[in-house]
Every structure is written in structure tokens, then in C-alpha cells.
Design a protein around this motif. Structure first.
Motif, PDB file in Angstrom:
ATOM      1  N   GLN A  51       0.858  -1.100   0.020  1.00 56.18           N
ATOM      2  CA  GLN A  51      -0.013   0.157  -0.090  1.00 56.18           C
ATOM      3  C   GLN A  51       0.849   1.233   0.022  1.00 56.18           C
ATOM      4  O   GLN A  51       1.946   1.366   1.066  1.00 56.18           O
ATOM      5  CB  GLN A  51      -0.938  -0.036   1.098  1.00 56.18           C
ATOM      6  N   ALA A  52       0.651   2.233  -1.033  1.00 55.91           N
ATOM      7  CA  ALA A  52       1.246   3.509  -0.921  1.00 55.91           C
ATOM      8  C   ALA A  52       0.408   4.408  -0.460  1.00 55.91           C
ATOM      9  O   ALA A  52      -0.738   4.707  -1.373  1.00 55.91           O
ATOM     10  CB  ALA A  52       1.886   3.850  -2.219  1.00 55.91           C
ATOM     11  N   ILE A  53       0.729   5.394   0.322  1.00 55.54           N
ATOM     12  CA  ILE A  53      -0.279   6.646   0.563  1.00 55.54           C
ATOM     13  C   ILE A  53       0.433   7.795   0.351  1.00 55.54           C
ATOM     14  O   ILE A  53       1.817   8.084   0.899  1.00 55.54           O
ATOM     15  CB  ILE A  53      -0.310   6.235   2.191  1.00 55.54           C
ATOM     16  N   ARG A  54      -0.210   8.215  -0.721  1.00 50.30           N
ATOM     17  CA  ARG A  54       0.439   9.847  -0.769  1.00 50.30           C
ATOM     18  C   ARG A  54      -0.657  10.890  -0.759  1.00 50.30           C
ATOM     19  O   ARG A  54      -1.742  10.571  -0.194  1.00 50.30           O
ATOM     20  CB  ARG A  54       0.438   9.967  -2.591  1.00 50.30           C
ATOM     21  N   GLU A  55      -0.324  12.200  -0.874  1.00 50.15           N
ATOM     22  CA  GLU A  55      -1.327  13.253  -0.565  1.00 50.15           C
ATOM     23  C   GLU A  55      -2.655  13.341  -1.376  1.00 50.15           C
ATOM     24  O   GLU A  55      -3.487  13.676  -1.026  1.00 50.15           O
ATOM     25  CB  GLU A  55      -0.224  14.426  -0.748  1.00 50.15           C
ATOM     26  N   ASP A  56      -2.321  12.626  -2.591  1.00 44.11           N
ATOM     27  CA  ASP A  56      -3.487  12.813  -3.396  1.00 44.11           C
ATOM     28  C   ASP A  56      -4.227  11.528  -3.678  1.00 44.11           C
ATOM     29  O   ASP A  56      -5.169  11.178  -4.396  1.00 44.11           O
ATOM     30  CB  ASP A  56      -3.090  13.340  -4.786  1.00 44.11           C
ATOM     31  N   ALA A  57      -3.423  10.340  -3.124  1.00 41.18           N
ATOM     32  CA  ALA A  57      -4.188   8.935  -3.311  1.00 41.18           C
ATOM     33  C   ALA A  57      -3.702   7.803  -2.543  1.00 41.18           C
ATOM     34  O   ALA A  57      -2.621   8.051  -1.773  1.00 41.18           O
ATOM     35  CB  ALA A  57      -3.716   8.630  -4.773  1.00 41.18           C
ATOM     36  N   HIS A  58      -4.475   6.796  -2.217  1.00 47.29           N
ATOM     37  CA  HIS A  58      -4.048   5.807  -1.777  1.00 47.29           C
ATOM     38  C   HIS A  58      -3.836   4.606  -2.498  1.00 47.29           C
ATOM     39  O   HIS A  58      -5.073   4.338  -3.357  1.00 47.29           O
ATOM     40  CB  HIS A  58      -5.089   5.481  -0.464  1.00 47.29           C
TER      41      HIS A  58
END
Length: 192
Positions: A51-58
Motif C-alpha cells: 500500500q502506498a499512501i500519497r497526498e493525493d491518493a491511496h
């Protein structure tokens, strides 16, 4: 972190899947190596995930086995290699091929992957040396690594597939020069 999904495969739209896990549908991006080994829509599927959590998306990335996920995680640690490029690398070559390329320091095989240029390939080889490939490539390393890489590249340039070239190079004895190694490999290929 979501580390594993087990559920029913609802949709397959390369490179994305939709997996129903007890009523919750997860969108998962997978490399083509995993995609080709998936069951049919409506059947049960198990994926190891990152799982990659970014400011604009999971974002959720899925893999058919833990080894593929481990290689993906090593790739995304490298500066300039994002998740999309890592998926592209795993789609373009097997883990064994990647390990072989790293062991032989063969950038030529990496640049065949779409989106990988010469500088990126060289950075990958440098950063992954000692982390991937040492145990994968050790089994067939009879000739010196530089000579083996040159022999392999020569066979591929002559039109042999990577698989055929690797099989032929494995039979080249230790200490062979590049020219002798090519001759021995071509002789082995002509008998096959």
C-alpha cells in the motif's frame, strides 16, 4: 498497511484488478507477470500487497507471491524509480532475469523494458548490487562475470532469445575468453 488480499476477482483490466473481499471492492494494480497467472473472473484470488499512501491518493499494488513484492519494495527505494516504473520492470522481466542482469551488471537487458533508459538502468544495477541477484545468478556463473555478460549480449545481438542465450552461456567453462565463449555457446546452440 494492507499486506494481503483474499477474495473474489470481479474485474481484470490490465494492469488493474477489482477484488471483492467480503463486500469491499479493492482496486489493485499488478505487474503483467501476476496478471497472466490470475484465475478467471468470479474465482478466488490471493494477492500479496503493498500500500502506498500519497497526498493525493491511496494506492494498492498486488503480487502473486511474496518474492515479487519484496523485489518491488527494493525497486521503489531507488531514487527516480516510482511504483509505475517498478511495475513496468516486473512486467518486462522475471525476478530471475532481473537477478541475472544485476549479477552480470548487464544494463542492456534493463533498457529493453519500456521507460528504462541507460542512466536509469545503470543506477538500478549499482543500487541493487548485493541486494538482489547474488544468489539467483550464482548457480550458473562459470565464466568471469564481464566475459559472461559480453557473451550473452553477443548471442542476443545475433538473434537468440534471452532464454536460449542464458542456457548456452551457463555451459561456458570458467576462464574462457569472450571469443572462445561465443564459439562454445554457438556450438551448443547449433546442437540444440
Amino acid at each position: 498497511m494492507i499486506g494481503r488480499l483474499s477474495g473474489i476477482l470481479l474485474e481484470k483490466n490490465p494492469p488493474q484488478l477489482l477484488v471483492d473481499c467480503q463486500g469491499v471492492g479493492y482496486e489493485v494494480d499488478v505487474p503483467m507477470s501476476t496478471f497472466y497467472n490470475l484465475p478467471h473472473v468470479g474465482e478466488k484470488v490471493v494477492l500479496f500487497t503493498h500500500q502506498a499512501i500519497r497526498e493525493d491518493a491511496h494506492l494498492l499494488f498486488g503480487f502473486g507471491n511474496a518474492a515479487e513484492r519484496a523485489v518491488f519494495r527494493q525497486l521503489i527505494k531507488i531514487t527516480g524509480v516510482g511504483a509505475r516504473m517498478a511495475l513496468s520492470i516486473l512486467s518486462g522481466m522475471t525476478i530471475a532475469d532481473l537477478g541475472q542482469a544485476i549479477t552480470l551488471q548487464d544494463s542492456g537487458r534493463l533498457v529493453k523494458v519500456p521507460g528504462i533508459g541507460k542512466k536509469t538502468a545503470e543506477r538500478l544495477l549499482l543500487e541493487l548490487k548485493g541486494k538482489l541477484g547474488a544468489d539467483i545468478g550464482a548457480g550458473g556463473a562459470h565464466a568471469a562475470p564481464d566475459a559472461k555478460s559480453d557473451i550473452l549480449n553477443a548471442l542476443v545481438a545475433l538473434g537468440y532469445s534471452d532464454k536460449e542465450a542464458l542456457a548456452a552461456v551457463k555451459n561456458v567453462p570458467a576462464g574462457s575468453s569472450v571469443s572462445d565463449g561465443i564459439k562454445l555457446a554457438l556450438k551448443a546452440l547449433s546442437k540444440g
